[in-house]
Scaffold this active site. Structure first.
Site, PDB file in Angstrom:
ATOM      1  N   GLY A  15      27.864  24.280  33.995  1.00 36.75           N
ATOM      2  CA  GLY A  15      28.086  25.708  34.203  1.00 36.75           C
ATOM      3  C   GLY A  15      27.242  26.316  35.306  1.00 36.75           C
ATOM      4  O   GLY A  15      27.157  27.539  35.427  1.00 36.75           O
ATOM      5  N   ASN A  41      37.477  21.204  28.289  1.00 33.83           N
ATOM      6  CA  ASN A  41      36.681  21.830  27.226  1.00 33.83           C
ATOM      7  C   ASN A  41      36.733  23.338  27.461  1.00 33.83           C
ATOM      8  O   ASN A  41      36.033  23.856  28.330  1.00 33.83           O
ATOM      9  CB  ASN A  41      35.235  21.302  27.302  1.00 33.83           C
ATOM     10  CG  ASN A  41      34.303  22.016  26.340  1.00 33.83           C
ATOM     11  OD1 ASN A  41      34.753  22.762  25.464  1.00 33.83           O
ATOM     12  ND2 ASN A  41      33.012  21.794  26.494  1.00 33.83           N
ATOM     13  N   SER A  86      29.952  21.002  36.188  1.00 39.90           N
ATOM     14  CA  SER A  86      30.405  21.656  37.429  1.00 39.90           C
ATOM     15  C   SER A  86      31.447  20.839  38.204  1.00 39.90           C
ATOM     16  O   SER A  86      31.435  20.817  39.437  1.00 39.90           O
ATOM     17  CB  SER A  86      29.207  22.008  38.316  1.00 39.90           C
ATOM     18  OG  SER A  86      28.390  22.960  37.641  1.00 39.90           O
ATOM     19  N   LYS A  88      35.694  25.668  25.657  1.00 35.73           N
ATOM     20  CA  LYS A  88      34.540  26.392  25.084  1.00 35.73           C
ATOM     21  C   LYS A  88      35.033  27.651  24.357  1.00 35.73           C
ATOM     22  O   LYS A  88      36.022  27.583  23.635  1.00 35.73           O
ATOM     23  CB  LYS A  88      33.539  26.714  26.195  1.00 35.73           C
ATOM     24  CG  LYS A  88      33.171  25.477  27.024  1.00 35.73           C
ATOM     25  CD  LYS A  88      31.961  25.668  27.886  1.00 35.73           C
ATOM     26  CE  LYS A  88      31.685  24.385  28.672  1.00 35.73           C
ATOM     27  NZ  LYS A  88      30.431  24.378  29.366  1.00 35.73           N
ATOM     28  N   GLU A 110      25.485  22.322  24.898  1.00 36.07           N
ATOM     29  CA  GLU A 110      25.383  23.709  24.402  1.00 36.07           C
ATOM     30  C   GLU A 110      25.102  23.725  22.899  1.00 36.07           C
ATOM     31  O   GLU A 110      24.451  24.629  22.384  1.00 36.07           O
ATOM     32  CB  GLU A 110      26.660  24.485  24.759  1.00 36.07           C
ATOM     33  CG  GLU A 110      26.632  24.915  26.211  1.00 36.07           C
ATOM     34  CD  GLU A 110      27.982  24.979  26.899  1.00 36.07           C
ATOM     35  OE1 GLU A 110      29.010  25.030  26.205  1.00 36.07           O
ATOM     36  OE2 GLU A 110      27.993  24.964  28.151  1.00 36.07           O
ATOM     37  N   HIS A 121      27.605  18.068  22.377  1.00 39.95           N
ATOM     38  CA  HIS A 121      27.623  18.794  23.657  1.00 39.95           C
ATOM     39  C   HIS A 121      26.280  19.497  23.857  1.00 39.95           C
ATOM     40  O   HIS A 121      25.668  19.958  22.895  1.00 39.95           O
ATOM     41  CB  HIS A 121      28.762  19.813  23.665  1.00 39.95           C
ATOM     42  CG  HIS A 121      28.955  20.434  25.011  1.00 39.95           C
ATOM     43  ND1 HIS A 121      28.181  21.470  25.459  1.00 39.95           N
ATOM     44  CD2 HIS A 121      29.809  20.127  26.017  1.00 39.95           C
ATOM     45  CE1 HIS A 121      28.552  21.776  26.695  1.00 39.95           C
ATOM     46  NE2 HIS A 121      29.544  20.985  27.051  1.00 39.95           N
ATOM     47  N   GLU A 124      26.581  14.220  30.886  1.00 38.14           N
ATOM     48  CA  GLU A 124      26.568  15.605  31.347  1.00 38.14           C
ATOM     49  C   GLU A 124      25.126  16.073  31.508  1.00 38.14           C
ATOM     50  O   GLU A 124      24.505  16.519  30.530  1.00 38.14           O
ATOM     51  CB  GLU A 124      27.263  16.507  30.316  1.00 38.14           C
ATOM     52  CG  GLU A 124      28.719  16.191  30.099  1.00 38.14           C
ATOM     53  CD  GLU A 124      29.491  17.428  29.665  1.00 38.14           C
ATOM     54  OE1 GLU A 124      30.461  17.767  30.342  1.00 38.14           O
ATOM     55  OE2 GLU A 124      29.109  18.064  28.673  1.00 38.14           O
TER      56      GLU A 124
HETATM   57  P1  PGA Z   1      31.238  22.937  33.329  1.00 37.97           P
HETATM   58  O1  PGA Z   1      31.014  22.439  31.838  1.00 37.97           O
HETATM   59  O2  PGA Z   1      32.380  22.150  33.898  1.00 37.97           O
HETATM   60  O3  PGA Z   1      31.564  24.404  33.198  1.00 37.97           O
HETATM   61  O4  PGA Z   1      29.989  22.704  34.068  1.00 37.97           O
HETATM   62  C1  PGA Z   1      31.134  21.093  31.510  1.00 37.97           C
HETATM   63  C2  PGA Z   1      30.968  20.935  30.027  1.00 37.97           C
HETATM   64  O5  PGA Z   1      30.231  21.710  29.438  1.00 37.97           O
HETATM   65  O6  PGA Z   1      31.557  20.043  29.401  1.00 37.97           O
END
Ligand code: PGA
Length: 243
Positions: free
Chosen positions: A170, A7, A208, A9, A94, A92, A164
């Site tokens: 993140g 992903n 992460s 982003k 976010e 997601h 998640e």
């Molecule tokens: P990350 O994000 O690996 O940066 O923690 C995972 C995600 O948002 O799918």
């Protein structure tokens, strides 16, 4: 075979996306795992040109909930399908938390995506506070129940879910593999009651993930792969995907 999803982003420009996809190619086209790249909307077409004949699949990071019409700024799942997407990330954290996307909206997106022939990657997960209060399983089940309401499910759906935890995304603090496993089991049991018998159900972990913690998660048979954010926009992803 595991399912490993990048992903990207809003980390990369169009040029950077194409360059990274090209760098991945040599190293990923023979991967024993199914690898999917989800670039930004504007990079989908050019990244697809790079990966399409090389056994790497394309996914979008989101889709509009309407089929077509007066939805300024939205991108239809029909168009995403036409562009070459196989998958689309839906719900997601976010989007749920930064863009205030409601569970009702997530459900509408699931329906539109499935109608268009895209495979949704439905993301669910609790916040740190919800976990502290012992509400994690309840929250995740609520998200699942609402997302699966009224889905146009055929007799043999291929369902992809990503657990998640919001607090792990993140932050550099991944869930403990045993905690992820516990939640994966809860999710599997719950979703199997919502879908027809014989459905294919893959549950990924996200939050992460890096090449350093990949192995400990993959020791757990129930973890069918990863949804990777930050580390997927770097060469680290190659190591994760080839595990
Ligand atoms: P990350 O994000 O690996 O940066 O923690 C995972 C995600 O948002 O799918």
């Amino acid at each position: 075979m595991k399912l490993i999803i990048a992903n990207w982003k809003m980390y990369l420009s169009i040029g950077e996306s194409v360059a990274l996809a090209k760098k991945f190619l040599d190293k990923l086209q023979k991967s024993k795992n199914e690898v999917v790249i989800c670039p930004s909307f504007v990079a989908l077409q050019t990244v697809y040109e790079v990966i399409k004949k090389n056994g790497i699949y394309l996914g979008a990071q989101d889709c509009g909930w309407g089929d077509e019409g007066a939805f300024t700024g939205e991108v239809s799942s029909k168009d995403l399908k036409q562009l070459g997407c196989k998958y689309v990330i839906i719900g997601h954290s976010e989007r749920r938390h930064l863009m205030n996307e409601s569970e009702e909206l997530v459900n509408k997106k699931m329906i539109t995506a499935m109608k268009s022939g895209l495979k949704p990657i439905l993301c669910v997960g609790e916040t740190a506070e919800e976990r502290r209060e012992g509400e994690a399983a309840k929250v995740v089940k609520r998200q699942l129940k609402s997302a699966f309401a009224g889905l146009p499910i055929n007799s043999k759906p291929d369902i992809v879910l990503a657990y998640e935890p919001v607090w792990a995304i993140g932050t550099g603090i991944a869930a403990k593999p045993e905690d992820a496993l516990t939640m994966h089991k809860i999710i599997r049991e719950f979703v199997l009651k919502l879908v027809p018998k014989g459905s294919k159900l893959r549950i990924l972990y996200g939050g992460s993930v890096t090449s350093k913690n990949t192995a400990e998660f993959l020791k757990e048979k129930e973890i069918d792969g990863f949804l990777v954010g930050g580390a997927s926009a770097r060469m680290d992803f190659v190591e994760i995907a080839n595990h």
